[in-house]
Each structure stands twice: as C-alpha cells, then as structure tokens.
Scaffold this active site. Structure first.
Site, PDB file in Angstrom:
ATOM      1  N   CYS A 116       0.971  -0.149  -6.769  1.00 41.41           N
ATOM      2  CA  CYS A 116      -0.043  -0.773  -5.916  1.00 41.41           C
ATOM      3  C   CYS A 116      -0.731  -1.938  -6.647  1.00 41.41           C
ATOM      4  CB  CYS A 116      -1.022   0.301  -5.443  1.00 41.41           C
ATOM      5  SG  CYS A 116      -2.161  -0.206  -4.135  1.00 41.41           S
ATOM      6  N   ALA A 117      -2.022  -1.826  -6.885  1.00 39.83           N
ATOM      7  CA  ALA A 117      -2.743  -2.880  -7.597  1.00 39.83           C
ATOM      8  C   ALA A 117      -2.652  -2.724  -9.109  1.00 39.83           C
ATOM      9  CB  ALA A 117      -4.211  -2.889  -7.168  1.00 39.83           C
TER      10      ALA A 117
END
Length: 183
Positions: free
Chosen positions: A102-103
C-alpha cells in the site's frame, strides 16, 4: 522456521496488517508484531491491535523478513522512525527480504534501499517522492529479488501468499491457500 517482523504503527491499515499476520501464522512462520510505541495500536479504520512486543525490545534480533503494512498515517509513522530504517538497511545488507504494501513502499523509496528495483504501491502514495531511482510497475504484487511490494488492501491476500511462497515455497503457499476457498 523463517522469522518475520511486522511493525505496527498508529494509523496502519488493519486489513493489511491482520491478513499478513494471519496467513503467515497459518504457514507456521514465526511472526513477531512490534509496536513503535507502548500501548494498543489504533489502526486507520478504528480497529485496535495489540503487538507482541515493543520495537525497542526486538530491534537487535534476527529476522528473515520485515513486512510493512501500509495505510495512512501508519506508513508515514514507519517512514519517520529511524529504527525502522535501521532494520530495513540491516536486513537488506544481510540479503534478507524486505516487503511493503500500500503506502508503505514509501519507506523503501525514501530510504533508498530499493534503488534500482521494481516496486508497486497504492496509486498516488509515492507522488510526493522522487521515484526516479525505482521502477514503478503498477502490478498487484511485485517481486524483485529480495523486495516484495503490493498495491493495497485488496491485494493483501495475494501479497501475504507471495510472502509465504518466497519464504517456504509453492507447496506451502498452496497448503495455506487451499482452505481459504478463494475463487
């Protein structure tokens, strides 16, 4: 048995964190969750997790992999923590696996440890960073040598199964995946 560190930061994406923890433990991998600070970890959607240990307690222990859950502001907290960067650098230097979803690939880009490698991440998560030294692929899961990255909550199961395959082989992945009844 492989040993995997999963650091838990306030604001992490609980779907990713719990999926990684659950599937790796189903594969009988020794998973150690470690919180950056004392007390419960409040995730991005309000779920509260209790880590096995504090990061300071395990910072010098040996691991075969570190797997960073994403989510915001969790990935930002990981990126701002010098202990996380030291662990990543130590594992990468020892030719161990570094994984992020994800991030959280922003930690790998910001650190520079993944320079010259293919990565994937949540769309827009790396926009504020100089990504000229990495190749962003947009794949759901990307494996490049010892670096494994993934796009987000919807790819958490594929990401976790890839971590199992990387550490234990395809047969172990298949054994964990079969009872999940995935389409």
């Amino acid at each position: 048995m492989p040993r995997v560190l999963i650091p838990l930061a306030a604001g992490c994406e609980e779907l990713e964190a719990v999926t990684i923890i659950d599937l790796l433990r189903r594969a009988r991998i020794d998973v150690v969750t470690a919180s950056l600070t004392a007390g419960p970890v409040h995730c991005s959607r309000g779920t509260v997790l209790l880590a096995d240990r504090l990061l300071d307690e395990i910072a010098d222990e040996d691991f075969d992999m570190i797997a960073l859950p994403g989510g915001l502001p969790g990935a930002d907290h990981l990126n701002a923590d010098p202990r996380i960067h030291r662990l990543i650098n130590r594992l990468a230097a020892a030719d161990k696996h570094v994984a992020a979803i994800c991030a959280a690939p922003k930690v790998l880009v910001g650190n520079g440890v993944a320079n010259g490698h293919r990565l994937t991440a949540f769309p827009g998560a790396l926009d504020a960073l100089d990504t000229s030294q990495v190749q962003l692929t947009g794949q759901p899961v990307e494996v490049d040598n010892k670096f494994i990255t993934s796009r987000g909550p919807g790819t958490a199961m594929d990401f976790s199964l890839q971590l199992i395959e990387t550490l234990l082989g395809k047969a172990a992945r298949d054994q964990v995946e079969a009872p999940l009844q995935r389409p």
